[in-house]
Design an enzyme around this catalytic site. Structure first.
Site, PDB file in Angstrom:
ATOM      1  N   ASP A 189       0.856  -1.178   0.000  1.00 26.57           N
ATOM      2  CA  ASP A 189       0.000   0.000   0.000  1.00 26.57           C
ATOM      3  C   ASP A 189       0.894   1.231   0.000  1.00 26.57           C
ATOM      4  OD1 ASP A 189      -2.352   1.815   0.549  1.00 26.57           O
ATOM      5  OD2 ASP A 189      -3.313  -0.127   0.851  1.00 26.57           O
ATOM      6  N   HIS A 260      -2.827   3.146  -4.606  1.00 22.84           N
ATOM      7  CA  HIS A 260      -2.244   2.645  -3.357  1.00 22.84           C
ATOM      8  C   HIS A 260      -0.805   2.166  -3.574  1.00 22.84           C
ATOM      9  CE1 HIS A 260      -5.732   3.012  -0.759  1.00 22.84           C
ATOM     10  NE2 HIS A 260      -6.491   2.491  -1.702  1.00 22.84           N
ATOM     11  N   ASP A 326      -8.478  -0.663  -6.406  1.00 15.42           N
ATOM     12  CA  ASP A 326      -9.431   0.244  -5.758  1.00 15.42           C
ATOM     13  C   ASP A 326      -8.835   1.638  -5.597  1.00 15.42           C
ATOM     14  OD1 ASP A 326      -7.577  -0.860  -3.867  1.00 15.42           O
ATOM     15  OD2 ASP A 326      -8.792  -0.026  -2.259  1.00 15.42           O
ATOM     16  N   GLU A 327      -9.716   2.610  -5.408  1.00 15.29           N
ATOM     17  CA  GLU A 327      -9.367   3.970  -4.991  1.00 15.29           C
ATOM     18  C   GLU A 327      -8.162   4.513  -5.763  1.00 15.29           C
ATOM     19  OE1 GLU A 327     -11.093   3.932  -0.434  1.00 15.29           O
ATOM     20  OE2 GLU A 327      -8.985   3.421  -0.720  1.00 15.29           O
ATOM     21  N   THR A 469      -5.858  -1.914   9.005  1.00 17.92           N
ATOM     22  CA  THR A 469      -5.128  -1.686  10.258  1.00 17.92           C
ATOM     23  C   THR A 469      -4.608  -0.264  10.436  1.00 17.92           C
ATOM     24  OG1 THR A 469      -3.065  -2.488   9.274  1.00 17.92           O
ATOM     25  CG2 THR A 469      -4.452  -4.110  10.405  1.00 17.92           C
TER      26      THR A 469
END
Length: 555
Positions: A189, A260, A326-327, A469
């Site tokens: 990430d 990411h 994603d994103e 997390t």
């Protein structure tokens, strides 16, 4: 300690019965033998390592009417599938005291987990706490069972906060105890790259470490200034995969693209959109949210990630490889002459299709190597990659669209099974994030949305709870967020006895069974959230979280 009642099993089995109105009991003692028929030798090793260690009983190899028999059964496979099992502890099968038959070795293993529950919470300890030579009572029952879904997963984010290898192995054991069979590891990430790639050493030399970490989720003035990071060597990964496989758990790796990706760009600046920003100044990101820095859509970027994935495939035998998707903000691509030239060259309609091109490239690349791509539901944007499966996280809509189009789906909507979300609206909850999702809310989650056609419903191959997390900086914090809700999720994923209509589920009975299960979690050393709320050392006053639009406000 007395064994638990038959009706205290979690997940609830398909059928469980005793011969009379109440079960009698048989005893396991130092003379109890363990007969492992072909294909079940690994289960026998696990039984000796778990039940044997907890009881102090040797469970010596041998055949005896008072012993335990493990075997694979074609009849069980026909009736309950390869992960199904039949557990008899009343001597009714071949006059052997305890018989575990499975549709495969996995089915025998899941039956062994039920045997462990029937022995009581002390069977979850690592060493016996009673007198040597003690007898262990087991209710005389027959349990026949099999799972509802083939994908019963947990996504563990080790990128935002790194979990050491031994903590990951511990979570594998916790998944196994709950009959969950997929560990999805979120390995990369913006905030960290956690897997060694030998041909690209800077991914871990630089990308695995950040200088500081935001404390909380919304506050801008609270920081932990201690550098944070870590990564798994390739031997660590081999160990995790083998450890999981022995417990019939598949490890699915996630390498996030094209968004990411700041940790990768920090290590190799040429991966970024160098015609838009100076990527040589980008650090590993130290805060949370959606990052604007995404991969450049260049051939060299594709070759780089093909090299990464060649090493990933060598480490993970999973048929599915998760590539995120994603994103991914499109602002840099909109401003980038290189990206715009690529859009024109490929005849694409715009940046959404450019992301789809990125994903489709790796869908074909993986398919050529006998693997399948799975990604978050944003991979639907700009056209779904042929053969790709979808992790539906933004509600049900993406999963419904993918299933109706004939694509396999894992349902993991954030509104229901994001376990980083707070468990209560009380002021004592640590770092309140997002929706309030209680134990009962998770128990009433239904993975297959109503109204799906039968053919589409068959494409819902399973469900997954996601453990992000950002605000879980330690094993204890992960425990608190995950448990006891993971027990409710495990029943949703496994049990065929749950009514499809969430309102019809008997949560009061589940709460009653949780009384016994809390004792199992205690024996396992899990720092779960108690039913009465966080204990004093579990609270986090003053650290702000982040509400989700439409969710109740933070307290």
């Amino acid at each position: 300690m007395d064994p638990v009642e038959l009706t205290d099993l979690i997940p609830a089995p398909r059928t469980a019965a005793c011969r009379g109105s109440s079960p009698g009991y048989l005893s396991l003692d130092e003379g109890t033998t363990l007969d492992a028929r072909p294909g079940t030798e690994g289960v026998a090793r696990r039984l000796r390592a778990t039940i044997g260690a907890a009881t102090g009983l040797p469970l010596a190899p041998g055949r005896d009417p008072r012993g335990i028999l493990l075997r694979i059964s074609a009849r069980v496979e026909r009736e309950y599938g390869p992960e199904g099992y039949r557990l008899s502890t009343d001597g009714s099968v071949e006059d052997v005291a305890v018989v575990i038959e499975g549709g495969s070795a996995a089915g025998v293993f899941w039956g062994a987990q039920t045997l462990r529950q029937l022995l009581g919470p002390d069977a979850y300890r690592k060493a016996p706490i009673g007198p040597a030579g003690r007898e262990w009572e087991l209710p005389m029952v027959t349990v026949e069972d099999g799972p509802r879904f083939s994908w019963r997963g947990v996504m563990l984010d080790v990128a935002r906060h790194f979990l050491p290898k031994d903590d990951v192995l511990r979570y594998v054991d916790l998944l196994a105890a709950h009959k969950l069979n997929v560990l999805h590891l979120h390995l990369t990430d913006d905030q960290g790259w956690r897997i060694e790639i030998e041909r690209y050493p800077r991914l871990t030399e630089i990308g695995a470490w950040r200088t500081r970490t935001k404390w909380g989720h919304r506050a801008s003035d609270l920081w932990n200034d201690t550098p944070h990071g870590g990564y798994y060597t390739q031997d660590d990964i081999r160990e995790i995969v083998a450890y999981a496989a022995e417990r019939h758990i598949r490890v699915v790796p996630e390498i996030d693209i094209p968004g990411h990706s700041q940790a990768a760009i920090a290590a190799y600046p040429e991966l970024g959109n160098t015609d838009v920003i100076d990527t040589t100044t980008l650090p590993v990101w130290d805060t949370w949210g959606i990052n604007p820095n995404v991969l450049a859509p260049t051939d060299s970027t594709l070759r780089f990630y093909e090299g990464v994935l060649e090493e990933v495939l060598a480490l993970f035998p999973s048929p599915f490889i998760h590539l995120g998707g994603d994103e991914c903000p499109k602002d840099q691509w909109k401003a980038s002459p290189v990206a715009q030239a690529r859009i024109e060259e490929l005849g694409l309609a715009g940046e959404e299709e450019l992301q789809a091109w990125f994903i489709r490239h790796f869908d074909r690349w993986l398919a050529d190597r006998g693997r399948r791509l799975i990604g978050w539901d944003e991979i639907l944007e700009g056209g779904l990659a042929p053969g790709a499966a979808v992790s539906s996280w933004r509600g049900y809509a993406g999963g419904i669209a993918a299933a109706e189009a004939g694509h396999d789906v894992v349902m993991c909507p954030e509104q229901h099974v994001y376990l980083d979300h707070r468990q209560d609206g009380g002021a004592d909850e640590p770092v309140p994030i997002g929706y309030v999702r209680t134990l009962e809310d998770v128990y009433r989650f239904e993975p297959v949305p109503p109204g799906l056609s039968p053919d589409a419903a068959a494409h819902v191959i399973g469900t997954q709870a996601n453990v992000w997390t950002e605000v879980m900086e330690s094993r204890s914090r992960v425990d608190y967020q995950v448990f006891p809700r993971l027990a409710a999720f495990a029943e949703v994923a496994w049990s065929t006895r749950l009514p499809a209509a969430p309102a019809e589920r008997d949560f009061a009975d589940f709460e009653r069974r949780m009384t016994a299960h809390y004792r199992r979690l205690d024996a396992l050393g899990v720092d779960y959230r108690p039913p009465g709320g966080p204990l004093p050392w579990q609270r986090r006053p003053g650290v702000l979280g982040r509400p989700i639009e439409g969710a109740p406000p933070n307290v």
